[in-house]
Design an enzyme around this catalytic site. Structure first.
Site, PDB file in Angstrom:
ATOM      1  N   HIS A 289      -8.205 -11.690   0.912  1.00 13.48           N
ATOM      2  CA  HIS A 289      -7.274 -12.773   0.604  1.00 13.48           C
ATOM      3  C   HIS A 289      -6.540 -12.484  -0.715  1.00 13.48           C
ATOM      4  O   HIS A 289      -5.317 -12.511  -0.780  1.00 13.48           O
ATOM      5  CB  HIS A 289      -8.055 -14.093   0.513  1.00 13.48           C
ATOM      6  N   GLU A 290      -7.314 -12.155  -1.744  1.00 15.07           N
ATOM      7  CA  GLU A 290      -6.697 -11.901  -3.048  1.00 15.07           C
ATOM      8  C   GLU A 290      -5.865 -10.618  -3.025  1.00 15.07           C
ATOM      9  O   GLU A 290      -4.810 -10.541  -3.642  1.00 15.07           O
ATOM     10  CB  GLU A 290      -7.765 -11.830  -4.153  1.00 15.07           C
ATOM     11  N   HIS A 293      -2.416 -11.415  -1.667  1.00 16.88           N
ATOM     12  CA  HIS A 293      -1.485 -11.927  -2.685  1.00 16.88           C
ATOM     13  C   HIS A 293      -0.924 -10.779  -3.519  1.00 16.88           C
ATOM     14  O   HIS A 293       0.265 -10.684  -3.768  1.00 16.88           O
ATOM     15  CB  HIS A 293      -2.210 -12.868  -3.657  1.00 16.88           C
TER      16      HIS A 293
END
Ligand code: ADP
Length: 474
Positions: A289-290, A293
């Protein structure tokens, strides 16, 4: 008889006073940034004249913000130890359920003692117990006593003269619930963050706590730090102590790897009960997820440049990506779209890698939805709605009671907002599909190191093509 009336002045510990603190910065592992920030306070306490003679004002207070067990108390003590000044401490939670007038008089006594012995450090642990915003959270009945205590604290700090030479450090896990009055200039106007340690910092903490322990020569602290994601400094101190006890129980002459692993298991058990440990699957999901980004914002010209990404849990959020805020007076729609796309990169990565999304994108979605709504209804950046705004800067219009547009327009607004967001989501998905191997590589580095910086990204992606020279990392 007069026991009840004596509590405020009773000998029963008003607060702790230590005049000969032995703790030093050597005892505090990791926390480089925080140590740098408090170094200044040490200097002030050591040589106040040096600063005041030039007309400068000495800071009165600083707030240490971070989860329990991360070394806030330890750091405050180390400041006193380094500056060789007395250390006065009390805990905010001691004020809860106190008799009327006691809290305020305790604070008064505390400050009086500290001033008499100045230069000195006052440390208030769990300041949120007294410093919660007034008027909020009043469910538990009257909070008059708490408010009196808080007011007394503010009065004392405001009363510091230029040569009082007492610095108040306070610790909290919840800076967000504190009364804003506490943060005003001349009070706790500095916030110093004390986060959970990443893998490298955990190794340093192990090294500090292994010092007094008789251990096997081949004990591998790299290995131990990798076994303890999510552990605080206090948890690691517990592991070391527990390992020594386990070894002793087994009649060993020195503490070995297996003793540490057993101790880790025991601590993990406790943390799991408190829901503080993430599973390997969760950790992987958060890493992707990170990394999503980070990858998307790296590839988009107008997304804010990235400073740091971490999967070490931090406050309420699991992972986090930090970007350099750009100071801009005017924002163009391209910038807003790129930022939305980057914010959706987390969920898009989950979709691309696991073909399954999670609830972990809540704050991203909140941000994106607000942004999209603002583009359409406030900034006049949507073609179909046109160059108009439903914003009223006077704040007094009838808009508060009824919508300033027809039902038909309302439908159009809803449609345009979701189309905007869907468009950016698909754009993020496409970008990540095209760069799946780089995304994966990044997530793996993140899993290993837990925290990465711009240079890690540069290694994977090469130079960022749109970089302007003034955007160098801090
Ligand atoms: P907090 O005040 O943040 O709740 P403490 O300072 O009371 O945490 O930490 C409790 C104990 O955990 C310390 O006394 C120390 O033994 C250990 N500890 C926590 N953080 C660190 C650190 N960064 N370095 C070394 N030891 C630490």
């Amino acid at each position: 008889g007069g026991q009840l009336f004596n509590i405020g002045k009773s000998k029963a510990k008003l607060f702790d006073e230590k005049t000969d603190v032995k703790t030093s910065f050597k005892d505090v592992a990791g926390l480089e940034g925080a140590k740098e920030e408090v170094q200044e306070i040490v200097d002030f306490l050591k040589q106040p004249e040096k600063y005041t003679s030039l007309g400068g004002k000495i800071p009165k207070g600083a707030l240490l913000v971070g989860p329990p067990g991360t070394g806030k108390t330890l750091l405050a003590k180390a400041v006193a130890g380094e500056a060789k000044v007395p250390f006065f401490s009390l805990s905010g939670s001691d004020f809860v359920e106190m008799f009327v007038g006691v809290g305020a008089s305790r604070v008064r006594d505390l400050f009086k003692q500290a001033k008499d012995k100045s230069p000195a450090i006052i440390f208030i642990d769990e300041i949120d117990a007294i410093g919660r915003a007034r008027g909020k959270n009043n469910f538990s009945g009257s909070n008059d006593e708490r408010e009196n205590t808080l007011n007394q604290l503010l009065t004392e700090m405001d009363g510091f003269g230029t040569n009082t030479n007492v610095i108040v450090l306070a610790a909290t896990n919840r800076a967000d619930v504190l009364d804003k009055a506490l943060m005003r200039a001349g009070r706790f106007d500095r916030q110093i963050y004390v986060d959970l340690p990443d893998v490298r910092e955990r190794k340093e903490i192990f090294e500090v706590h292994l010092r007094p322990i008789k251990k096997d020569d081949d004990l591998d602290t790299d290995f131990l730090s990798k076994q303890t994601p999510g552990f605080s400094g206090a948890d690691i101190a517990n592991v070391c102590n527990e390992a020594a006890l386990i070894a002793a129980r087994n009649g060993k002459k020195s503490v070995g790897k297996q003793d540490f692993l057993d101790a880790v298991d025991r601590i993990v058990g406790g943390l799991e009960k408190k829901n503080k440990i993430m599973t390997m699957d969760e950790k992987r999901a958060i890493a992707f997820h990170e990394a999503g980004h980070a990858t998307v914002s790296w590839m988009l010209e107008h997304a804010a440049p990235l400073v740091k990404v971490t999967i070490v849990p931090r406050g309420q959020s699991l992972g986090a990506a930090w970007y350099l805020p750009e100071e801009r007076l005017i924002i163009h729609p391209e910038q807003m779209l790129d930022e939305m796309c980057a914010a959706l990169g987390g969920r898009a990565a989950e979709k691309v890698i696991f073909n399954r999304i999670s609830t972990g994108a809540l704050s991203d979605l909140e941000k994106v939805t607000k942004q999209a709504r603002a583009m359409v209804t406030i900034y006049g950046l949507n073609e179909k709605i046109g160059n108009l705004t439903y914003y009223d800067s006077s704040g007094q219009s009838e808009y508060n009671f009824s919508k300033p547009y027809s039902e038909k327009t309302a439908e159009l607004i809803d449609k345009e907002i979701s189309a905007l967001i869907e468009g950016q989501y698909q754009r993020a998905v496409k970008l990540l599909e095209e760069n799946k191997d780089k995304l994966t590589e990044l997530a793996n580095v993140l899993l290993e190191k837990e925290v990465i910086f711009k240079d890690n990204l540069q290694k994977i992606f090469g130079d960022r093509p749109f970089e302007k020279p003034e955007e160098a990392p801090r």
